[in-house]
Write a protein that holds these residues in place. Sequence first.
Motif, PDB file in Angstrom:
ATOM      1  N   ASP B 248       0.842  -1.189   0.000  1.00 15.82           N
ATOM      2  CA  ASP B 248       0.000   0.000   0.000  1.00 15.82           C
ATOM      3  C   ASP B 248       0.877   1.237   0.000  1.00 15.82           C
ATOM      4  OD1 ASP B 248      -2.294  -1.417  -0.011  1.00 15.82           O
ATOM      5  OD2 ASP B 248      -2.432  -1.545   2.180  1.00 15.82           O
ATOM      6  N   GLY B 249       0.449   2.214  -0.752  1.00 15.84           N
ATOM      7  CA  GLY B 249       1.188   3.470  -0.771  1.00 15.84           C
ATOM      8  C   GLY B 249       0.826   4.329   0.424  1.00 15.84           C
ATOM      9  N   ILE B 250       1.702   5.252   0.715  1.00 12.74           N
ATOM     10  CA  ILE B 250       1.390   6.196   1.796  1.00 12.74           C
ATOM     11  C   ILE B 250       1.332   7.577   1.184  1.00 12.74           C
ATOM     12  CG2 ILE B 250       2.022   6.989   4.117  1.00 12.74           C
ATOM     13  CD1 ILE B 250       4.181   4.513   3.753  1.00 12.74           C
ATOM     14  N   PRO B 251       0.160   7.975   0.714  1.00  4.73           N
ATOM     15  CA  PRO B 251       0.076   9.266   0.044  1.00  4.73           C
ATOM     16  C   PRO B 251       0.351  10.409   1.014  1.00  4.73           C
ATOM     17  CG  PRO B 251      -1.956   8.002  -0.215  1.00  4.73           C
ATOM     18  CD  PRO B 251      -1.127   7.284   0.783  1.00  4.73           C
ATOM     19  N   LEU B 277      -7.694  17.389 -11.578  1.00  3.46           N
ATOM     20  CA  LEU B 277      -7.143  16.173 -10.986  1.00  3.46           C
ATOM     21  C   LEU B 277      -6.066  16.565  -9.986  1.00  3.46           C
ATOM     22  CD1 LEU B 277      -7.085  13.011 -11.241  1.00  3.46           C
ATOM     23  CD2 LEU B 277      -5.218  13.298 -12.850  1.00  3.46           C
ATOM     24  N   LYS B 278      -6.008  15.823  -8.873  1.00  2.00           N
ATOM     25  CA  LYS B 278      -4.947  16.058  -7.901  1.00  2.00           C
ATOM     26  C   LYS B 278      -4.075  14.820  -7.794  1.00  2.00           C
ATOM     27  CE  LYS B 278      -7.696  19.141  -5.082  1.00  2.00           C
ATOM     28  NZ  LYS B 278      -8.596  19.199  -3.928  1.00  2.00           N
ATOM     29  N   ILE B 279      -2.783  15.038  -7.681  1.00  2.00           N
ATOM     30  CA  ILE B 279      -1.878  13.913  -7.474  1.00  2.00           C
ATOM     31  C   ILE B 279      -1.028  14.200  -6.247  1.00  2.00           C
ATOM     32  CG2 ILE B 279      -0.070  12.493  -8.489  1.00  2.00           C
ATOM     33  CD1 ILE B 279      -1.047  13.493 -11.215  1.00  2.00           C
ATOM     34  N   ARG B 280      -0.992  13.232  -5.318  1.00  2.00           N
ATOM     35  CA  ARG B 280      -0.224  13.420  -4.082  1.00  2.00           C
ATOM     36  C   ARG B 280       1.112  12.696  -4.167  1.00  2.00           C
ATOM     37  NH1 ARG B 280      -5.029  11.213  -0.544  1.00  2.00           N
ATOM     38  NH2 ARG B 280      -5.105   9.977  -2.440  1.00  2.00           N
ATOM     39  N   SER B 281       1.993  13.059  -3.290  1.00  2.00           N
ATOM     40  CA  SER B 281       3.266  12.343  -3.231  1.00  2.00           C
ATOM     41  C   SER B 281       2.987  10.928  -2.734  1.00  2.00           C
ATOM     42  CB  SER B 281       4.231  13.062  -2.288  1.00  2.00           C
ATOM     43  OG  SER B 281       3.751  12.965  -0.967  1.00  2.00           O
ATOM     44  N   ASP B 421       9.924  15.588  -8.402  1.00  2.00           N
ATOM     45  CA  ASP B 421       8.782  15.462  -7.483  1.00  2.00           C
ATOM     46  C   ASP B 421       7.645  14.744  -8.178  1.00  2.00           C
ATOM     47  OD1 ASP B 421      10.148  16.812  -5.566  1.00  2.00           O
ATOM     48  OD2 ASP B 421       9.371  18.774  -6.162  1.00  2.00           O
ATOM     49  N   LEU B 422       7.522  15.052  -9.463  1.00  2.00           N
ATOM     50  CA  LEU B 422       6.453  14.442 -10.259  1.00  2.00           C
ATOM     51  C   LEU B 422       7.076  13.731 -11.446  1.00  2.00           C
ATOM     52  CD1 LEU B 422       3.426  14.114 -11.111  1.00  2.00           C
ATOM     53  CD2 LEU B 422       3.691  16.247 -12.369  1.00  2.00           C
ATOM     54  N   LEU B 423       6.829  12.431 -11.537  1.00  2.00           N
ATOM     55  CA  LEU B 423       7.327  11.662 -12.674  1.00  2.00           C
ATOM     56  C   LEU B 423       6.140  11.329 -13.571  1.00  2.00           C
ATOM     57  CD1 LEU B 423       9.630  10.108 -14.105  1.00  2.00           C
ATOM     58  CD2 LEU B 423       8.998   8.131 -12.723  1.00  2.00           C
ATOM     59  N   ALA B 453       5.417  11.648  -6.683  1.00  2.00           N
ATOM     60  CA  ALA B 453       4.112  11.500  -7.319  1.00  2.00           C
ATOM     61  C   ALA B 453       4.357  10.957  -8.723  1.00  2.00           C
ATOM     62  CB  ALA B 453       3.412  12.840  -7.403  1.00  2.00           C
ATOM     63  N   VAL B 454       3.595   9.940  -9.103  1.00  2.00           N
ATOM     64  CA  VAL B 454       3.773   9.357 -10.429  1.00  2.00           C
ATOM     65  C   VAL B 454       2.461   9.448 -11.202  1.00  2.00           C
ATOM     66  CG1 VAL B 454       4.381   7.279 -11.733  1.00  2.00           C
ATOM     67  CG2 VAL B 454       5.520   7.749  -9.553  1.00  2.00           C
TER      68      VAL B 454
END
Lengths: 354, 506
Positions: B248-251, B277-281, B421-423, B453-454
Amino acid sequence: MNSDKLRPLWVALISVLLGLIAGGILMAFTGNNPVEGYIYLFKGGLMSIERIGNTLATATALILTGLSVAFAFRTGLFNIGASGQMLMGGLCATALGLSLNLPKPVLLPIVLLAAIIGGGLWGLIPGLLKARFNVHEVVATIMMNWIAFWTVNYAVPSFFKGEYLETESRNIGVNASLRVEWLTKLFNGSYINLGIFLAILSIIVIAIILNRTVLGFQLKAVGFNKDSAKYAGMNVNRNIVLSMVIAGSLSGLAGATFYLGYASNIQIGVLPSQGFDGIAVALLGANSPYGALATAIFFGILHSGKGFMNAMTSIPPEIGDTIIAIIIYFAATSLLIHKFLDKIKAFIKGARKK
Amino acid sequence: MDYVIEMVNIRKEFPGIVANDDISINLRKGEVLALLGENGAGKSTLMSILFGLYTPDRGLIKVNGSVVNITNPNDASDLGIGMVHQHFKLVHNFTITENIILGMEPKGIKIDLTDARERIVELSKKYNLNVDPDAKIENVSVGMQQRVEILKMLYRNAEILIFDEPTAVLTPQEILELMKIMRNLIDEGKSIILITHKLKEIKQVADRCTVIRRGKVIDTVDVKTSSLEIMAEKMVGRKVTFSVEKGDGIPGNEILEISNLNVYNNRKVLGVKDFSLKIRSGEIVGIAGVDGNGQTELIEAITGLRDIHSGSIILNGQDISRLSIKERSNRGISHIPEDRHKHGLVLDYSLEENLILEQVESKKFSKNGFINKISMRDHANKIISDFDVRSGMGPLTIVRSMSGGNQQKAIVGREIFQNPDLLIAVQPTRGLDVGSIEYIHKRLVEQRDSGKAVLLVSLELDEILDLSDRIAVINSGELIGVVDGDKTNENEIGLMMAGISKGDKN
């Protein structure tokens, strides 16, 4: 890897050899002895220190226009405007050389800078048109050639008319000339001039820019693949403009060496052939700066030797030009030579195995 | 048993590599034989030998039981062998009929196409190819272009058809279509050799499968009785996991926030409509959708390759929607592009040069405008060993000569090494073999686990489902909905891809 890197050299040498053979056949056709013809052709270019000086003087403008075309080509642009850029460089330099009365060490840098700016401007315009409106540089630079041509046609008779002739400018003074006494003396009265040093310096500078600098890296990347250059965050349009300006400046400098060095005034009604020969120089030199240098000097030998050949035999001097044309022809169809070399390589490999 | 093709003990060497090492294969009449192998295993070389593009150093070829000598593609064609190349060989401003007769035009001063057209229509009907003989190539889809290539072979009376990676350029729907066509061809008595590294397709359409690894035949198996796992293992030479192992990821906090984004596409209509759209780490967000539904425009808008019309793109709290590509990359966006040849690489540059493509101006790689060749080399060596990029001459290899999988690994390595930070990964495994896919998936999950964040865009639904923590479905440029990766299935996403709303927008 080494053999691949030397490939362009082999192609060039084979082209030259084939060109010379074809030239020999032509000489034989005109009823002359090709061996004799070639001896006089090369003697004419190289037999005395004065003739060597003249050969280098002839090659000077070719080195720079060849470099101009080769540089543009490496960055993905086809500069056919070297003639016009050369003419504008020559005009700007001549204009300042005739108008300013300054000591030589001050005046020379000024006229050279004027030539660079004149040629650079003539590269800038096609560059901007390409970057902004996607006008193909081949079309734009050809048009610029004619604008330069008619500008000279207007400006020279109007402002810099010679004493006797309407068709050429007054001769420039000693202070604006690239010829210097020590060099002329060194080469026994040849018209070699400081231009040759400028040309060699330019070769070195451009080679460094292309191979070692960030600027060269980015310019070449744009030349190879515009889309990936853009993706990588490079400013594609700025690079196109910059490439054209640099190419134009080099041709402009060629103009200064030609009109203020090789000659001593500027004539109307001629697009300098060195601009177009520069394309050939770049082609045979595989678009490498040092390749352009070697090719231009070789062409210089042929150009300055052909008169002597004509004087000593009954071979028309046009044979010299024909040889150059044939060499270019072979260089342009170098694919055949590549195939030939591949076959030789495979053969050698096969022989070794056995 | 009748063999239409037998290739016996074929050997072919290239400088420094044995591409085919005593390979023997045979093709029965009326079957689909799959040639399975990783990129660079020697499949294409073998087929090029059969098609007369290369001559083998050793070995012989039999067609219908008699030994033949194939020295060029015309010989192959005369023997009834036809090939659909991976990259189509069509004239774009010619009609389909003109393309098909190209090279065997009816004689005469004026070319009379009536008969040819009639035959093409007939063939098209017989094999259910659904081709319009008068359409120009430039106006038809990639799938149709491929069917034209197939028709070209049939028009030349080919009995043995070779397909070289035929699905690499197709959408999932077009792939299904192609599979049907192949079965039709078999029913009409043709025999097919299918070159591929996609196991699923082999399972769907092939009868037997010959596995090639490093220039050698490993085994020939009956497809019905062998599992995907066994075939994959034979191909790669070790056990392969199909499902991606990820916990599991830890956003964490928000990295990217897109709000009400509108972007025009090339046809000057809105390709992305009011998209948020939102993308978290620490999470992978997958964008699912049928090809051409605005994914390209969305990604280009985020990376700066395309101007936006309205809306905002916030990265780490700052609006980046008007910044240059370079500036966005400096602020922490890395981008694995969809088309590695068009965007990702300068093919004529060496590997080490390509690996600093975006960073050449940075202090790390240049000083006073001069490239620091030592740090460039170090950087390349690091990525090469870290990402297992294989090539002939290491950092100095010209990228054009590298295999697709290794080119892609190099790009992935380059982008990850920028420590973004964002891939953004668009079709990161397109056209790659199982081994490379597994590897790249692992690295993407690794990025997530290290708190990046991917954003993943893929047309392969399996890939999206395997990797994503959350899945955003896009249809005609609009966000249909966002669902959790572990609480959804192919069916639900499929419906959403068709534009039927489900799930809650965030």
